[in-house]
Design a protein around this motif. Sequence first.
Motif, PDB file in Angstrom:
ATOM      1  N   VAL A 186       0.832  -1.199   0.000  1.00 38.78           N
ATOM      2  CA  VAL A 186       0.000   0.000   0.000  1.00 38.78           C
ATOM      3  C   VAL A 186       0.871   1.255   0.000  1.00 38.78           C
ATOM      4  CG1 VAL A 186      -1.733   1.309   1.280  1.00 38.78           C
ATOM      5  CG2 VAL A 186      -1.907  -1.173   1.146  1.00 38.78           C
ATOM      6  N   LEU A 189       2.328   1.755  -3.446  1.00 39.67           N
ATOM      7  CA  LEU A 189       1.298   2.205  -4.389  1.00 39.67           C
ATOM      8  C   LEU A 189       0.948   3.667  -4.159  1.00 39.67           C
ATOM      9  CD1 LEU A 189      -0.663   1.582  -6.657  1.00 39.67           C
ATOM     10  CD2 LEU A 189      -2.286   0.731  -4.961  1.00 39.67           C
ATOM     11  N   ARG A 190       0.855   4.091  -2.911  1.00 40.67           N
ATOM     12  CA  ARG A 190       0.537   5.495  -2.648  1.00 40.67           C
ATOM     13  C   ARG A 190       1.663   6.398  -3.135  1.00 40.67           C
ATOM     14  NH1 ARG A 190      -2.804   8.895  -0.590  1.00 40.67           N
ATOM     15  NH2 ARG A 190      -4.349   7.474   0.283  1.00 40.67           N
ATOM     16  N   THR A 206      -6.221   1.429  -7.504  1.00 46.34           N
ATOM     17  CA  THR A 206      -6.560   1.884  -6.151  1.00 46.34           C
ATOM     18  C   THR A 206      -8.072   1.887  -5.939  1.00 46.34           C
ATOM     19  OG1 THR A 206      -6.455   4.195  -6.893  1.00 46.34           O
ATOM     20  CG2 THR A 206      -4.473   3.267  -5.921  1.00 46.34           C
ATOM     21  N   ASN A 210      -9.759  -0.372  -3.060  1.00 52.06           N
ATOM     22  CA  ASN A 210     -10.564   0.320  -2.046  1.00 52.06           C
ATOM     23  C   ASN A 210     -11.968  -0.257  -1.969  1.00 52.06           C
ATOM     24  OD1 ASN A 210      -9.471   2.530  -0.419  1.00 52.06           O
ATOM     25  ND2 ASN A 210      -8.830   3.429  -2.363  1.00 52.06           N
ATOM     26  N   TRP A 220      -4.819   2.432   3.221  1.00 52.33           N
ATOM     27  CA  TRP A 220      -4.718   3.528   2.256  1.00 52.33           C
ATOM     28  C   TRP A 220      -5.008   4.863   2.946  1.00 52.33           C
ATOM     29  CZ3 TRP A 220      -2.671   3.983  -2.397  1.00 52.33           C
ATOM     30  CH2 TRP A 220      -3.018   5.068  -3.201  1.00 52.33           C
TER      31      TRP A 220
END
Length: 290
Positions: A186, A189-190, A206, A210, A220
């Motif tokens: 995570v 990815l962020r 994402t 989510n 996230w």
Amino acid sequence: MEQPGTSPSDTELGAFLRSRRAALQPHQAGLPDDGRLRRVPGLRREELAQLAHVSVDYIVRLEQGRTRRASRPVLDALADALQLAPDERGYLFTLADVAPATPARRSCRPEVAPRLRQLLETMHDVPALVLSRGMDVVAWNRGATALLGDFGALPPAERNLIRLTFLDDAFRSLYADWPRVARECVAVLRMEAGRHPEDPALTALTDELNARDPDFRTWWADHQVRGARQLTKTYCHPVAGTLTLDVQQFSVDTHPDQLLVAYTAPADSPSHDALRFLLQWATGRDTAAK
């Protein structure tokens, strides 16, 4: 909720600052306990303003997405006050658009250089793969198939390590410490989503995670960020048993958006022996199938 006239990048910057402020306790920042009841965790806006030597109104405008006008010294002061790690500091500068913006590129399946594919094929004793932005698997060798699974059996859109980590039960069960690995995914990815906010593939990934996974949704919202680095992961493999492997990531000079990832174990370790057994088993299976 977005303020009128704000962009997603504005609101993301505000959300990131709020999350880092909430994660830092006053005593960690060297502030005394004033005895006042705190309705929310972490620093108050007034305390962050004091530490960063800016006005409270300025903090409010940043957090509400009403401005991204921040100089490098001010961003450095905020990062210092919030005790941001290097990856988090870089992410803050990315969101604030301090670095020169790069033109948005249309997302597509990246090409892998023939020499890089050849390198993968010659790494007989090392599982290895090539990742693109957002941890899409774009090339792999026989060892990676033996260790992680047959990426060729998946539709190209599903060949993503983060997606598999959350949504594929067999892949998920490979990790001895799934929560740690998943949280690292995570954070990576962020970081990538912050660097490339206009990439439709990252946005779709994402959004899907989510919607489909509550753990992803929770993590996230934490706004943790992390870049690529060397890691150690323990796998519970159905054929080789337990393997603790170093996961080493190397940048590809000719393709800046790609990483070569190799899985190794220290010589003369039980994991080295287990990995060698797995690779021999995979070679024998492939030979028998021909």
